[in-house]
Design an enzyme around this catalytic site. Sequence first.
Site, PDB file in Angstrom:
ATOM      1  N   HIS A  43       0.846  -1.199   0.000  1.00  0.00           N
ATOM      2  CA  HIS A  43       0.000   0.000   0.000  1.00  0.00           C
ATOM      3  C   HIS A  43       0.880   1.247   0.000  1.00  0.00           C
ATOM      4  O   HIS A  43       2.100   1.176   0.155  1.00  0.00           O
ATOM      5  CB  HIS A  43      -0.996  -0.006   1.159  1.00  0.00           C
ATOM      6  CG  HIS A  43      -0.380  -0.027   2.523  1.00  0.00           C
ATOM      7  ND1 HIS A  43       0.373   1.010   3.019  1.00  0.00           N
ATOM      8  CD2 HIS A  43      -0.417  -0.961   3.513  1.00  0.00           C
ATOM      9  CE1 HIS A  43       0.767   0.737   4.240  1.00  0.00           C
ATOM     10  NE2 HIS A  43       0.312  -0.463   4.564  1.00  0.00           N
ATOM     11  N   ASP A  48      -5.215   4.699   9.554  1.00  0.00           N
ATOM     12  CA  ASP A  48      -5.510   4.123  10.866  1.00  0.00           C
ATOM     13  C   ASP A  48      -6.703   3.181  10.766  1.00  0.00           C
ATOM     14  O   ASP A  48      -7.561   3.350   9.884  1.00  0.00           O
ATOM     15  CB  ASP A  48      -5.837   5.227  11.870  1.00  0.00           C
ATOM     16  CG  ASP A  48      -4.647   6.133  12.149  1.00  0.00           C
ATOM     17  OD1 ASP A  48      -3.510   5.658  12.014  1.00  0.00           O
ATOM     18  OD2 ASP A  48      -4.868   7.305  12.502  1.00  0.00           O
ATOM     19  N   TYR A  76      -8.769  14.930   3.164  1.00  0.00           N
ATOM     20  CA  TYR A  76      -9.503  14.181   4.184  1.00  0.00           C
ATOM     21  C   TYR A  76     -10.751  14.934   4.639  1.00  0.00           C
ATOM     22  O   TYR A  76     -10.788  16.165   4.617  1.00  0.00           O
ATOM     23  CB  TYR A  76      -8.637  13.960   5.431  1.00  0.00           C
ATOM     24  CG  TYR A  76      -7.387  13.155   5.221  1.00  0.00           C
ATOM     25  CD1 TYR A  76      -7.372  11.786   5.448  1.00  0.00           C
ATOM     26  CD2 TYR A  76      -6.196  13.765   4.820  1.00  0.00           C
ATOM     27  CE1 TYR A  76      -6.211  11.042   5.274  1.00  0.00           C
ATOM     28  CE2 TYR A  76      -5.033  13.032   4.645  1.00  0.00           C
ATOM     29  CZ  TYR A  76      -5.046  11.674   4.871  1.00  0.00           C
ATOM     30  OH  TYR A  76      -3.896  10.945   4.698  1.00  0.00           O
ATOM     31  N   LEU A 200     -12.765   9.721  10.342  1.00  0.00           N
ATOM     32  CA  LEU A 200     -11.747  10.182   9.393  1.00  0.00           C
ATOM     33  C   LEU A 200     -11.898   9.415   8.092  1.00  0.00           C
ATOM     34  O   LEU A 200     -11.917   8.183   8.090  1.00  0.00           O
ATOM     35  CB  LEU A 200     -10.341   9.974   9.966  1.00  0.00           C
ATOM     36  CG  LEU A 200      -9.168  10.422   9.072  1.00  0.00           C
ATOM     37  CD1 LEU A 200      -9.234  11.921   8.802  1.00  0.00           C
ATOM     38  CD2 LEU A 200      -7.835  10.065   9.714  1.00  0.00           C
TER      39      LEU A 200
END
Length: 314
Positions: A43, A48, A76, A200
């Site tokens: 990746h 998280d 984000y 998030l």
Amino acid sequence: MSRPRRRGRDIHGVLLLDKPQGMSSNDVLQKVKRIYNANRAGHTGALDPLATGMLPICLGEATKFSQYLLDSDKRYRVIARLGQRTDTSDADGQIVQERPVTFSAGQLASALETFRGDIEQIPSMYSALKYQGKKLYEYARLGIEVPREARPITVYELLFIRHEGNELELEVHCSKGTYIRTIIDDLGEKLGCGAHVIYLRRLTVSKYPVERMVTLEHLQALAAQAEQQGVPAAQLLDPLLMPMDSPASDYPVVNLPLTSSVYFKNGNPVRTSGAPLNGLVRVTEGEDGKFIGMGEIDDEGRVAPRRLVVEHPA
């Protein structure tokens, strides 16, 4: 006697996975690798477990070019819980302090402004950065705090979305190496009430199209469908992949004639017309523009190989 290691297939490209909440980036990486039966996968910057959203997964030769995505900017959407600070700066941690939320709209606007542009950020102890060979979160789990240097980051855009009760929603467009959890924790301290991340989502990475994102459930459904129809899973799965050179899409292209590309692929710098004066370039060959690797313009104006695609037999 150990069994021989099973080799996966040579599949090359980038999958834009919509990472689900509650799973680590490595867990979903391994699932994608198994679904595709890929021999290699990696990746391009972990999310998280709490986070969702775009996680580009490089398969095969595309793993060689994942660094260019690690260096790219990202966007984000984040929701913060005000009035509570946690040890991890997100909802997965333990509450370490509670304070009343008393700031005004003007104070919020002023605080947000201090996070825009070029700033310095001290990474959280709960991060994968290393100190003396160990990841910071390994120290944190032992209750040990180690010194961390502030790192330069850029917040290109910090949009206020809403403030309702003890929730604050923002959208952040930022450079590589930015920790959204740390921005929220620092913002909470600046507002005097504390804050932590409760939601998030990574919206974009570099210039990848959002509409090409796919979920783990969709991949699993396609694999099951292929089995039911008696067709190779690759027939349904491979069209979802972006090209292997897409991580480096921001770099200019230099196309080599086949007479020159053979030398380049053997590790030799070559001269060609139309190359930029300096910097990294994506190198293609022939009339069909097949990608063969990354090059860099050397002091003599030649295209020198930096990362080459290894051609596997069909």
